[in-house]
Motif scaffolding. Sequence first.
Motif, short mmCIF file in Angstrom:
data_model
loop_
_atom_site.label_atom_id
_atom_site.label_comp_id
_atom_site.label_asym_id
_atom_site.label_seq_id
_atom_site.Cartn_x
_atom_site.Cartn_y
_atom_site.Cartn_z
N PHE B 132 0.98 -1.08 -0.01
CA PHE B 132 0.03 0.07 -0.05
C PHE B 132 0.77 1.28 0.02
O PHE B 132 1.83 1.49 0.79
N ASP B 135 -3.46 5.12 -0.14
CA ASP B 135 -4.48 4.14 0.10
C ASP B 135 -4.45 3.39 -1.18
O ASP B 135 -5.28 2.52 -1.57
N PHE B 136 -3.43 3.35 -1.88
CA PHE B 136 -3.40 2.76 -3.35
C PHE B 136 -2.73 1.34 -3.19
O PHE B 136 -1.69 1.33 -2.41
N LEU B 137 -3.47 0.52 -3.57
CA LEU B 137 -2.65 -0.83 -3.84
C LEU B 137 -2.01 -0.92 -4.82
O LEU B 137 -2.32 -0.81 -6.09
#
Lengths: 412, 291
Positions: B132, B135-137
């Motif tokens: 992560f 908030d990004f995967l």
Amino acid sequence: MNSSRRSLLMAGAAMAGAAAVGFPAVVRGQSDKIRIGHLTPLTGFLGALGDYAVLGIRMAEDEINKAGGVMGRPLEILSEDSINPATATTKAQRMLERDGVAVLMGEISSASALTIAQVADRNKRLFMSIGARSDTLRGKNCNRYTFHVDIPNTVMVNAVGKALLRDNMVKGRKFFTLTADYVFGHDLLRAAKSFFAANQATLVADELVATDVTDFSPYLLKIRQAKPDVVCSNLAGNQVTNLIKQYAEFGLPFPIVGFNLNTADAWAAGEGNLSGTWPTVWHHDLGTPGSKAFVAAFTKKHGKPPENHAWIEYVSLKMMAQAMNETKSTDTAKLIAYFEKQVEFDVLKARKAWFRSWDHQLMQEAYPFAVKPKGKAKDKWDFLALGAAVPAASESLEVLAPTREQNPCTMA
Amino acid sequence: MQLMFLLEQVVNGLVLGGYYLLIALGLSLIFSVGGIVNLAHGAFYAFGAYASVEIARHLGFFPAVALSPVAVGTLGILFERFILRRFYTADPILSLLVTFGLAMVAEQAIRMVWGAAPLPAAMPAALKGAVFLGDFLFSRYRLLLLAVVAVVLLGIWLLLHKTAFGRVVRAGIQRPDMVAALGIRLQPYMTTIVVLGVGMAALGGALFAPIAVVHPAMGAEIITIAFVVVVIGGLGSFWGVVLAALLVGVVRGVTIHFLPAAGEASMYVLMILVLLLRPRGLLGERIERFE
């Protein structure tokens, strides 16, 4: 340069487009006598399966011919790449008209099988559809000239469904499905939906996936965003392998299961990427003497174990040869009558199989399988753990198949 | 939340675009310098993947990724010397036919050598899984892929814009006759461009092998996308191809977010729109000999 850039680009686009459609591969048989037209995808997203299909039917051809052929005449299999439904139609028609084949066999793609079945119907000639699984082929679109060997979608869903119910993974669970965007996937989704509805599961999202998709990352992000309880694959061919590899790559926490998987797709994904429960029609470590002998002979010849499409083509040609020998004929009407008698065939499984007379579907055992624990695989083909056959030995072979009420098949 | 999800697709699309770039940039360079649409470009991508699988069996993953482009680049020398070279001044339709035919031969050759069944290709366990960032995967593996693409991109840009080699190549794109008049033979430059181009394609194949199916027709799959990227970006423009690759990645991701079934069609719609509005492509330069 005597040609403008625009026309060069246009020509390039046309040819790149042709490349996307796929380059045909051609396989030819030898001598003469009883010819059988064999169509199967050798390129495209089902090409790997078609390769095994050819190896399987060739092996049966060799064995039959070494044992004296059919009615004393050798068999000759004409195998061709079916490429796509339109080409499959043309080739099937040409095989009947010009190559003088007695019957048509083969296919894995449900879309192509559908069009070949129409050719068979129009020409009033037999088509044994071997590896296509859409319910609609033996349902709404059934016809009296077409017989179906592989397990239909409803059986695959029910085979896995039983295992999922046992593991308490259905009732009240949220499912996220990925579905192959062609007749087979749509058909499988329909079967899956009725299973979910009957067992109080909810479908939170369904995504249609084009057959040429190689990158699944946007879909994986959507899965994470939806936070389902179970991810379920209704994909086909290379799609399944791509999904499995990239699901492992992203390491998403949700359990993944599927209603369709061919062993070659699992092998291609490699050990350590696959998890969950999946259905199969046959697997090379099945313990019956017949299967063991077939696997040993195939492995000796090709240096690798047979995949389920190799097995199914092998037993299909054996069934066809038996029908021709018993009826002493290659006549379509006689062969249909023979199969419709619900004659039992040895398909190298614990129980014998037979074609159900009213929808021409072969009734046979299926199996759920899971993945062996890490380190338990003997070789790179051995990481799948085959479950017990369904239906159980005490049940009728018909219990997982669509009933007369569920199946709209009527033969004119 | 919905907006975050969309943003995540955009970022993921940029990563994927970076990977498309590896294949499209070489295609564009070969086209710009030699005037040849190399439809066999996908074959080198496939060779790269197969070579990396073979090398990884003996030497492991990282040496495979490094060596596979070298091996395929060597093949590129033969390709340029004995085939492409004959077609620089010929009718372009001839080179289209030849490279199209070669792509078929290559696909069938792979099928004969390795079989139609796909080859499994593993990645090092340490690279599996997601990380992560905010908030990004992100897939850990793709972040590495992105870093490799960035380094390659920087290298190619420096080569084209900061070296004597690059000056000749760029001049050769615009006025090959003038370069010749100055007494410079373009052929060795062209060989280098082809080697770089097919090497990048091979690197793309090697990097994608652990996460996608390694099968004989993989070249045919990628050539279409690469071609679309080149057309959208415009000829002769380094940044045009970069921009187009990223754009195609993003448009595909966003389309799948809203309308999954149209995901693969989106790039063709984008191409049509770009060609209608800017027939030369986004940043395409006017190249006299192509007009």
